[in-house]
Write a protein that holds these residues in place. Structure first.
Motif, PDB file in Angstrom:
ATOM      1  N   ASP A   1      -9.863   5.782   0.021  1.00 33.06           N
ATOM      2  CA  ASP A   1      -9.851   7.135   0.593  1.00 33.06           C
ATOM      3  C   ASP A   1      -8.965   7.198   1.832  1.00 33.06           C
ATOM      4  OD1 ASP A   1     -11.570   8.145  -1.318  1.00 33.06           O
ATOM      5  OD2 ASP A   1     -13.347   7.496  -0.207  1.00 33.06           O
ATOM      6  N   THR A   2      -8.931   6.115   2.596  1.00 35.17           N
ATOM      7  CA  THR A   2      -8.052   6.048   3.773  1.00 35.17           C
ATOM      8  C   THR A   2      -7.509   4.616   3.865  1.00 35.17           C
ATOM      9  OG1 THR A   2      -9.524   5.161   5.481  1.00 35.17           O
ATOM     10  CG2 THR A   2      -9.732   7.515   4.984  1.00 35.17           C
ATOM     11  N   ALA A   3      -6.529   4.430   4.752  1.00 39.47           N
ATOM     12  CA  ALA A   3      -5.944   3.097   4.909  1.00 39.47           C
ATOM     13  C   ALA A   3      -6.879   2.161   5.678  1.00 39.47           C
ATOM     14  CB  ALA A   3      -4.587   3.200   5.618  1.00 39.47           C
ATOM     15  N   ALA A   4      -7.994   2.697   6.172  1.00 37.43           N
ATOM     16  CA  ALA A   4      -8.910   1.865   6.965  1.00 37.43           C
ATOM     17  C   ALA A   4      -9.540   0.747   6.142  1.00 37.43           C
ATOM     18  CB  ALA A   4     -10.005   2.741   7.575  1.00 37.43           C
ATOM     19  N   THR A   5      -9.558   0.900   4.820  1.00 35.00           N
ATOM     20  CA  THR A   5     -10.214  -0.123   3.991  1.00 35.00           C
ATOM     21  C   THR A   5      -9.211  -1.038   3.279  1.00 35.00           C
ATOM     22  OG1 THR A   5     -10.386   1.570   2.278  1.00 35.00           O
ATOM     23  CG2 THR A   5     -12.345   1.173   3.609  1.00 35.00           C
ATOM     24  N   LEU A   6      -7.952  -0.995   3.695  1.00 37.62           N
ATOM     25  CA  LEU A   6      -6.963  -1.910   3.082  1.00 37.62           C
ATOM     26  C   LEU A   6      -7.370  -3.351   3.384  1.00 37.62           C
ATOM     27  CD1 LEU A   6      -3.574  -0.113   3.925  1.00 37.62           C
ATOM     28  CD2 LEU A   6      -4.763  -0.199   1.715  1.00 37.62           C
ATOM     29  N   PRO A   7      -7.028  -4.298   2.509  1.00 42.64           N
ATOM     30  CA  PRO A   7      -7.478  -5.677   2.712  1.00 42.64           C
ATOM     31  C   PRO A   7      -6.796  -6.343   3.918  1.00 42.64           C
ATOM     32  CG  PRO A   7      -5.946  -5.543   0.869  1.00 42.64           C
ATOM     33  CD  PRO A   7      -6.219  -4.138   1.295  1.00 42.64           C
ATOM     34  N   ALA A   8      -7.499  -7.306   4.488  1.00 45.26           N
ATOM     35  CA  ALA A   8      -7.019  -7.994   5.685  1.00 45.26           C
ATOM     36  C   ALA A   8      -5.991  -9.043   5.295  1.00 45.26           C
ATOM     37  CB  ALA A   8      -8.201  -8.626   6.412  1.00 45.26           C
ATOM     38  N   MET A   9      -4.764  -8.613   5.084  1.00 44.87           N
ATOM     39  CA  MET A   9      -3.665  -9.540   4.748  1.00 44.87           C
ATOM     40  C   MET A   9      -2.347  -8.866   5.111  1.00 44.87           C
ATOM     41  SD  MET A   9      -3.474  -9.236   0.581  1.00 44.87           S
ATOM     42  CE  MET A   9      -5.158  -9.608   0.195  1.00 44.87           C
ATOM     43  N   PRO A  10      -1.246  -9.615   5.185  1.00 41.47           N
ATOM     44  CA  PRO A  10       0.039  -8.982   5.508  1.00 41.47           C
ATOM     45  C   PRO A  10       0.270  -7.788   4.583  1.00 41.47           C
ATOM     46  CG  PRO A  10       0.276 -11.365   5.432  1.00 41.47           C
ATOM     47  CD  PRO A  10      -1.120 -11.058   4.977  1.00 41.47           C
TER      48      PRO A  10
ATOM     49  N   GLN B   1      -0.357  -7.286  -4.268  1.00 45.83           N
ATOM     50  CA  GLN B   1      -1.588  -6.563  -4.627  1.00 45.83           C
ATOM     51  C   GLN B   1      -1.350  -5.101  -4.263  1.00 45.83           C
ATOM     52  OE1 GLN B   1      -5.132  -8.024  -2.753  1.00 45.83           O
ATOM     53  NE2 GLN B   1      -4.990 -10.047  -3.705  1.00 45.83           N
ATOM     54  N   VAL B   2      -1.421  -4.222  -5.248  1.00 45.66           N
ATOM     55  CA  VAL B   2      -1.091  -2.815  -5.006  1.00 45.66           C
ATOM     56  C   VAL B   2      -2.343  -2.031  -4.625  1.00 45.66           C
ATOM     57  CG1 VAL B   2      -0.191  -0.688  -6.022  1.00 45.66           C
ATOM     58  CG2 VAL B   2       0.883  -2.891  -6.561  1.00 45.66           C
ATOM     59  N   HIS B   3      -2.229  -1.279  -3.518  1.00 49.32           N
ATOM     60  CA  HIS B   3      -3.346  -0.443  -3.047  1.00 49.32           C
ATOM     61  C   HIS B   3      -2.843   0.980  -2.849  1.00 49.32           C
ATOM     62  CE1 HIS B   3      -6.251  -3.716  -2.213  1.00 49.32           C
ATOM     63  NE2 HIS B   3      -5.141  -4.426  -2.223  1.00 49.32           N
ATOM     64  N   PHE B   4      -3.593   1.943  -3.344  1.00 48.56           N
ATOM     65  CA  PHE B   4      -3.228   3.353  -3.220  1.00 48.56           C
ATOM     66  C   PHE B   4      -4.237   4.076  -2.329  1.00 48.56           C
ATOM     67  CE2 PHE B   4      -1.063   3.672  -7.675  1.00 48.56           C
ATOM     68  CZ  PHE B   4       0.153   3.297  -7.122  1.00 48.56           C
TER      69      PHE B   4
ATOM     70  N   ALA C   1       0.841  -1.202   0.000  1.00 49.38           N
ATOM     71  CA  ALA C   1       0.000   0.000   0.000  1.00 49.38           C
ATOM     72  C   ALA C   1       0.872   1.246   0.000  1.00 49.38           C
ATOM     73  CB  ALA C   1      -0.897   0.002   1.236  1.00 49.38           C
ATOM     74  N   GLU C   2       0.473   2.232  -0.792  1.00 45.03           N
ATOM     75  CA  GLU C   2       1.189   3.508  -0.772  1.00 45.03           C
ATOM     76  C   GLU C   2       0.227   4.621  -0.354  1.00 45.03           C
ATOM     77  OE1 GLU C   2       3.390   4.680  -4.289  1.00 45.03           O
ATOM     78  OE2 GLU C   2       4.051   6.537  -3.298  1.00 45.03           O
ATOM     79  N   LEU C   3       0.696   5.440   0.587  1.00 43.89           N
ATOM     80  CA  LEU C   3      -0.070   6.602   1.032  1.00 43.89           C
ATOM     81  C   LEU C   3       0.341   7.792   0.175  1.00 43.89           C
ATOM     82  CD1 LEU C   3       0.518   6.168   4.911  1.00 43.89           C
ATOM     83  CD2 LEU C   3      -1.265   5.138   3.482  1.00 43.89           C
ATOM     84  N   GLY C   4      -0.608   8.444  -0.472  1.00 49.99           N
ATOM     85  CA  GLY C   4      -0.319   9.646  -1.259  1.00 49.99           C
ATOM     86  C   GLY C   4       0.670   9.401  -2.375  1.00 49.99           C
ATOM     87  N   PRO C   5       0.295   8.618  -3.388  1.00 51.77           N
ATOM     88  CA  PRO C   5       1.271   8.181  -4.411  1.00 51.77           C
ATOM     89  C   PRO C   5       1.652   9.219  -5.466  1.00 51.77           C
ATOM     90  CG  PRO C   5      -0.695   6.759  -4.369  1.00 51.77           C
ATOM     91  CD  PRO C   5      -1.014   7.978  -3.573  1.00 51.77           C
ATOM     92  N   GLY C   6       1.073  10.421  -5.424  1.00 48.88           N
ATOM     93  CA  GLY C   6       1.481  11.450  -6.389  1.00 48.88           C
ATOM     94  C   GLY C   6       1.206  11.025  -7.813  1.00 48.88           C
ATOM     95  N   ARG C   7       2.262  10.963  -8.634  1.00 47.23           N
ATOM     96  CA  ARG C   7       2.078  10.544 -10.033  1.00 47.23           C
ATOM     97  C   ARG C   7       2.115   9.031 -10.210  1.00 47.23           C
ATOM     98  NH1 ARG C   7       4.888  15.145 -13.749  1.00 47.23           N
ATOM     99  NH2 ARG C   7       6.894  14.248 -13.202  1.00 47.23           N
TER     100      ARG C   7
ATOM    101  N   ILE D   1       3.485  -1.011   3.907  1.00 48.65           N
ATOM    102  CA  ILE D   1       2.994   0.333   3.582  1.00 48.65           C
ATOM    103  C   ILE D   1       4.186   1.240   3.304  1.00 48.65           C
ATOM    104  CG2 ILE D   1       1.788   2.368   4.496  1.00 48.65           C
ATOM    105  CD1 ILE D   1       0.062   0.524   6.177  1.00 48.65           C
ATOM    106  N   ILE D   2       4.094   2.032   2.249  1.00 48.42           N
ATOM    107  CA  ILE D   2       5.120   3.047   2.028  1.00 48.42           C
ATOM    108  C   ILE D   2       4.433   4.406   1.880  1.00 48.42           C
ATOM    109  CG2 ILE D   2       6.876   1.567   0.965  1.00 48.42           C
ATOM    110  CD1 ILE D   2       5.785   2.603  -1.740  1.00 48.42           C
ATOM    111  N   GLY D   3       5.177   5.440   2.224  1.00 50.89           N
ATOM    112  CA  GLY D   3       4.633   6.791   2.063  1.00 50.89           C
ATOM    113  C   GLY D   3       5.791   7.758   1.928  1.00 50.89           C
TER     114      GLY D   3
END
Ligand code: SAH
Length: 364
Positions: free
Chosen positions: A139-148, A114-117, A86-92, A151-153
């Motif tokens: 919209d927030t990290a609260a809905t990321l899938p339940a798996m290992p 599995q990539v999540h933005f 997962a990436e927080l605020g991925p810009g471009r 996270i990068i930001g």
């Protein structure tokens, strides 16, 4: 005058001063006029329309090294498959694209990922989709899938609103935005108790009368959600931004437009507004959620530990004619007078994770 400034002047005239946090939120994220909603912030120079440049946009080496860091960690955490990156605020989307390309040397990683933005801006989501078509947006990290989850930001937390408070003899004044003769100005609001969270209170240095303390409830909330997700599902987070590695106070509210610092109140919606990130606070929130935090290190040191010099040499051999450019990129990322010292790296991980690479103590 920007349209948003006109709106804010009117609102303040009608309702009285607004908090700095509300101002920053509107200037950055107003659905119609907010900076991230309408502008294309990133670019190498003011001439190409950009306002600032971030590490992944400076050089492919940044994302490649982080890709190698992630692939190594994924191997050492016993190759969970599938797993969430997962990436927080991925810009471009440049950082993720470079990560995925670098990690391609490990086909098992590419098959499992599995990539999540996490991204608010519809305009930037569209740009990201071009570079990383298979991502899933949140919209927030609260809905990321339940798996290992890893996270990068990069430069995510600095973009979230802050509120400043000035220490008075007895109490604190929130800094507010006032309006006078078509100008916005900062002023000390009414003296009262400061609503600091327990986490921020635990990370404050000695504060003297007149000092400014910055609180950032949205930063705390975002970190809390990320930390809780990792605590529940396993994994780690790598967070990079400019800010301080030890408790500090002071005014770090700033604006950039066309690669120049500018008055943060002059053109709401047209300038990028940021504040320095309180890294001890992020580490504290992670630890409180049960994670382990590695010592906060400077970006230059971290990238060198990951092999920046070696990668630069490799690239120079692979791309004759680009030697000078590659040297310049390396210098921008790692030299202390460039991004090397101001930018810090925080690594936090679930207690069952192996040690995170790159966070060598200063003495070694
Ligand atoms: N990581 C990128 C971009 C940094 S700019 C890079 O290094 O180039 C900040 C990013 O965070 C942008 O993508 C912006 O749209 C996004 N952002 C800002 N506020 C946000 C919020 N509250 N929630 C999710 N994303 C946000």
């Amino acid at each position: 005058m920007t349209p948003l400034k006109q709106i804010l002047l009117k609102e303040i005239a009608e309702n009285g001063p607004m908090t700095l946090a509300d101002y920053m939120q509107r200037a950055l994220a107003d659905p119609t006029h907010g900076y991230y909603m309408q502008r294309r912030p990133f670019g190498a120079t003011g001439a190409d329309g950009g306002d600032f440049i971030t590490a992944p946009e400076v050089s492919q080496m940044f994302g490649e090294l982080i890709g190698a860091w992630l692939a190594d960690l994924w191997m050492r955490m016993n190759q969970p498959s599938p797993f969430c990156l997962a990436e927080l605020g991925p810009g471009r989307g440049t950082l993720m694209a470079d990560i995925l390309r670098a990690a391609n040397v490990l086909p098992a990683f590419s098959n499992a990922v599995q990539v999540h933005f996490v991204e608010t801006s519809a305009a930037l989501r569209a740009t990201q989709k071009q570079l990383v078509p298979d991502a899933v947006w949140h919209d927030t990290a609260a809905t990321l899938p339940a798996m290992p989850t890893l996270i990068i930001g990069n430069e995510f937390f600095d973009a979230l609103p802050i509120q400043q408070y000035r220490k008075q003899i007895n109490g604190w004044s929130p800094i507010v935005v006032t309006a006078e003769d078509d100008c916005l100005a900062l002023a000390d609001g009414e003296n009262g108790a400061a609503p600091f969270s327990d986490a921020l209170a635990a990370c404050l240095p000695d504060v003297r009368q007149g000092d400014i303390v910055e609180s950032a409830p949205m930063v705390e909330a975002a970190m809390q959600i990320a930390a809780q997700h990792i605590a529940a599902h396993g994994g780690a987070a790598l967070l990079i931004d400019y800010g301080h590695a030890a408790p500090a106070c002071g005014d770090s509210f700033q604006a950039m437009r066309g690669h120049e610092f500018t008055d943060p109140l002059a053109e709401p919606g047209l300038a990028d507004l940021t504040a320095h990130v309180n890294f001890p606070l992020l580490a504290h929130i992670a630890e409180r959620a049960g994670l382990t935090a590695a010592p906060i290190v400077e970006q230059g040191r971290f990238l060198e530990a990951l092999g920046l010099s070696l990668r630069a040499q490799q690239l120079m051999q692979l791309s004759p004619g680009r030697e000078m450019d590659i040297q310049t990129e390396r210098h921008r990322l790692a030299a202390p007078q460039e991004m090397g010292s101001l930018f810090k790296v925080l690594g936090v991980a679930h207690k069952d994770m192996p040690m995170l690479a790159g966070f060598l103590p200063e003495a070694i």
